[in-house]
Design a protein around this motif. Sequence first.
Motif, PDB file in Angstrom:
ATOM      1  N   VAL A 137      47.027  37.611  47.010  1.00  0.00           N
ATOM      2  CA  VAL A 137      47.571  36.299  47.348  1.00  0.00           C
ATOM      3  C   VAL A 137      46.448  35.303  47.087  1.00  0.00           C
ATOM      4  CG1 VAL A 137      48.516  34.856  49.169  1.00  0.00           C
ATOM      5  CG2 VAL A 137      49.087  37.281  49.083  1.00  0.00           C
ATOM      6  N   LEU A 138      46.770  34.237  46.378  1.00  0.00           N
ATOM      7  CA  LEU A 138      45.728  33.320  45.925  1.00  0.00           C
ATOM      8  C   LEU A 138      45.745  32.011  46.708  1.00  0.00           C
ATOM      9  CD1 LEU A 138      43.645  32.309  43.707  1.00  0.00           C
ATOM     10  CD2 LEU A 138      45.638  31.513  42.457  1.00  0.00           C
ATOM     11  N   VAL A 155      40.975  35.039  47.339  1.00  0.00           N
ATOM     12  CA  VAL A 155      42.042  36.009  47.150  1.00  0.00           C
ATOM     13  C   VAL A 155      42.114  36.958  48.332  1.00  0.00           C
ATOM     14  CG1 VAL A 155      42.111  35.873  44.648  1.00  0.00           C
ATOM     15  CG2 VAL A 155      40.510  37.451  45.737  1.00  0.00           C
ATOM     16  N   THR A 156      43.351  37.149  48.821  1.00  0.00           N
ATOM     17  CA  THR A 156      43.571  38.040  49.946  1.00  0.00           C
ATOM     18  C   THR A 156      44.243  39.300  49.442  1.00  0.00           C
ATOM     19  OG1 THR A 156      44.155  36.006  51.077  1.00  0.00           O
ATOM     20  CG2 THR A 156      44.422  38.045  52.327  1.00  0.00           C
ATOM     21  N   ALA A 183      50.453  34.001  57.918  1.00  0.00           N
ATOM     22  CA  ALA A 183      51.316  35.190  57.855  1.00  0.00           C
ATOM     23  C   ALA A 183      51.569  35.628  56.426  1.00  0.00           C
ATOM     24  CB  ALA A 183      52.636  34.899  58.564  1.00  0.00           C
ATOM     25  N   ALA A 184      51.660  34.647  55.499  1.00  0.00           N
ATOM     26  CA  ALA A 184      51.949  34.981  54.104  1.00  0.00           C
ATOM     27  C   ALA A 184      50.723  35.526  53.374  1.00  0.00           C
ATOM     28  CB  ALA A 184      52.471  33.746  53.384  1.00  0.00           C
ATOM     29  N   GLY A 185      49.570  35.485  54.061  1.00  0.00           N
ATOM     30  CA  GLY A 185      48.365  35.998  53.425  1.00  0.00           C
ATOM     31  C   GLY A 185      47.522  34.914  52.790  1.00  0.00           C
ATOM     32  N   LEU A 225      49.960  29.263  41.259  1.00  0.00           N
ATOM     33  CA  LEU A 225      48.987  28.694  42.198  1.00  0.00           C
ATOM     34  C   LEU A 225      48.850  29.518  43.460  1.00  0.00           C
ATOM     35  CD1 LEU A 225      50.159  24.994  41.876  1.00  0.00           C
ATOM     36  CD2 LEU A 225      48.202  26.059  40.760  1.00  0.00           C
ATOM     37  N   THR A 226      49.715  30.546  43.634  1.00  0.00           N
ATOM     38  CA  THR A 226      49.682  31.292  44.893  1.00  0.00           C
ATOM     39  C   THR A 226      49.479  32.784  44.692  1.00  0.00           C
ATOM     40  OG1 THR A 226      52.083  31.516  44.824  1.00  0.00           O
ATOM     41  CG2 THR A 226      51.199  29.657  46.075  1.00  0.00           C
TER      42      THR A 226
END
Lengths: 530, 416
Positions: A137-138, A155-156, A183-185, A225-226
């Motif tokens: 996840v960015l 980055v997750t 929550a979305a990272g 972007l994400t």
Amino acid sequence: MTAVLERETAPAVAPRGPRRGGARGRLLTVLLLGPVAAIALWAAFPLLEQGHWIALGVLAAATAGLFYLYLSPRHVPAKYLVPGTLFLLVFQLFPVLYTASTAFTNFSDGHRGDKRDAVVAIQTASVTRVPGSAEYVLTVATTGDPATGPLSFLVTDPATGRVSAGTAGGLRTLPPGEATVNAAGRVTAAAGYTVLTGGQAAARGREITGLVVPTAGGAIRSQGLTRAYEGRAGRAYDEGCDCIREAATGRTWTADDSRGAFIAADGDRLAQGWRVGVGLANFTRLITDPAVSGPFARTLIWNLIFALASTGGTFVLGLGCALALHSSRMRGRGLYRTLLVLPYAMPSFAMLLVWRDMFNTDFGLINNLFGLDVDWFGGAASARIAVILVQLWLGYPYMFLVATGALQAIPAELSEASKLDGATPWQSLRRVTLPLLLVALTPLLISSFAFNFNNFNAIYLTTDGAPFAADNPANGATDLLITYTYRLAFGGSGAQYGFAAAVSVFIFVIVAVISVVSFRRTRRQEEVYS
Amino acid sequence: MRTKAITAIALIALAAGCSSSGGGGDKPGPGSSPPAAGGKLVIWGDDKRAAALKPFADRFGQENGITVEVQAISKDQQTTFVTASQQGSGPDVMVGAHDWIGNLVQNGAVDPVQLTAAQQEGIAPNALKAVTFNGQVYGVPYATENLALIRNTRLAPEAPATVEDLVATGKKLQSQKKASEILCLQVGQNGDAYHLYPFFTSAGGYLFGRTANGDYDPKDLGVGKPASIAAFEKIRKLGEKGDGALKRSITVENSIATFTAGKCAFLVSGPWAVTDVKKAKIAYDVSPVPGFAGGKPAQPFLGVQTFYVAAKGKNKALAQEFVTNYVTTPELAVALYRAEPRPPALTAAFDQVKGTDPDLAKFVDAGKNAVPLPAVPEMATIWDPFGKAESAVIGGADPRTALSAAAKTISGQITS
């Protein structure tokens, strides 16, 4: 414009004296030169941006030339001639030259851009995800100002929740607690970093797409972007051997600058090629390839017949109607004239489609009305007759109009005199009226011929070249050169602009030769009758 | 001197006026400031899709603080896209059919997209396969479409099991004067390979062979091969010199209208025809296109409507964000379905709408055997010559002559 010029003519012809009509004329000049300057400025910036220096120079010189010409009192004839010449250059000469130069290239699908474009496309297309790598996840962040500061990818890893920060220098794991993750990272805050908002990130889209974070297995790239992924470019350009090398297999495709493609030793070709000059190849293909040249000659002959029949047929019918309605004994002439012009008033585009449907074998009006069962567009002869009939219907009102006009210009005394001399109406028509008419109408007939020679709509919208012989799907029985060229350039089978341009050059030469010869003959005719 | 000053002032004013108004157009000048904070995303689609996309595009724009422009391209979308891309005036996102991929890739007009495993699982497998080219996924599919047999149930209550059944029913209706045509399948003067394909495959014909991993192999051209010639022998028997089920007088313009006028009991067409059929208030049913008795199953083409990321777009990061992370949500797919009913490629979206529309499941069922339209660039060379061979054979020409000539033309174009 005319007003200005007429005023300025006087001082130029007369000995130099005080200028007359100054203010208004000046204002008009300014109003007309203003747009010129504006257009020049508007055109200059894109040229400047892309570094087309020669084009920029031409633009500057042309603009300066125009300003000099219209601000100085001299060169009066040039003031009249230059606008027309400029438009001629831009709208006539440039397209012709551009087409002609395209004819010497391999410009087509797969060979559109330059070599650099092809290399970029090959490299981008070869980036694949490293198998088994994380789907990150960015969050785009910066260590400085949101608009200009250096970018970092936060980055997750959704599996572990661990956050790393990546730059062009590499990837660094952030100690737990330094970054807050939602929550979305996505990272909402990180020590030392400013998280960019969607809009801020979007504004720097190009930098984000360009940022590549090297890792052991490949590199982390953004996907939007994400999201980010770890990928690897499978193929890369090697300047040393001027080739594309595949990392996994070591296979190479070497650049062939005569064909505009990367080709491997075994003949395998990469799809992305570039545009190169191919000399006369397109022209020689047209002449020497039997699959092209044979049908080309047949198409040319039919093309000439079509143009002659369309022009001649409409002329004879139009003239006939004009003569009939010219007679003063005819009643209700106004009504007839209106009715005759009706087809001319309809948009030919729509009418051609209507005619196409009327010729339909099973559902068409023509077969149903006359109780026929003719496969109109299925047979070569019937399809040719059909398109000529349609042309006749569409075209004769034009000939009727011009013939009516020309007839009225011929003095009635002439035919009266011939009648007194004992000539029959037919003799009077043949010996007096027709020659005088032809002097006026021949240039129109020539241009009508040139138009019909390239009457794309007439064929494309009705038969689309059909019928095609079973053994030749390339040239149809009703194909004109122009519809054939169109199919080459834009048809279903991939664009072949280079080859189509070569055919266009041929068409241009043919029409030009015919026109020049006919105009020569007209001039001689005029000398005889005038 | 005074006039010179006027000249200068007028020129400056005009230039300024022109450049500022010109800057607002499609080519922003360097002087114009970017709209909103974060730039602009330009999306191209055809008329219907552009209209359906608009509200979602606007929402995406608001969420990201950018402006989104949806432009409708009415004609020749693929050519327009390739040409515009090359000149640097193309869009960031393109919506179009998946069989463009080969051509778009060879012209460097689109980039591959990297979808997560979860995103890939959410897409119907055949749709995902269709957008995969050379091992890369080149777009996000959102709807599929394939041909089916649409039947006037008042004229023909039973779905025909084979082509022979269909012809027999059609001929019976003709002799009873209930219908004037056996079958409405568009052929036209120059043929239509797409609509003929189910019959062609059922009779054993093929266009390209397959490589070991299931990809199309452009080096194995099937058009002139004996199997395809044999298939065309069967098609010729259905043509004008045979049963008269296939006719060149039935064209793209009149096939649906002839069916809705009740002149034929059977129509081979796609989901796009249903709107017209409903409008004509015809009692209809949808079933798979039948194959020849004893032949292979009839395989229609599967077309997949796809969102592409333009390789030369000005705002690629945004385009990727839109295509890979936004289009993969079911809501948008449902809205696009409402704009034009075609089965959504996202399984979540399909599940949402299938209850409300019984035809949808029937079209998907008819497409069970469907093969994705080949996306190889070589496919572009097939359509025209194949169609012309088809038209000649349906008119009564010898299949061997027609197909050999078509195969020669096609292979000539592939190698050149």
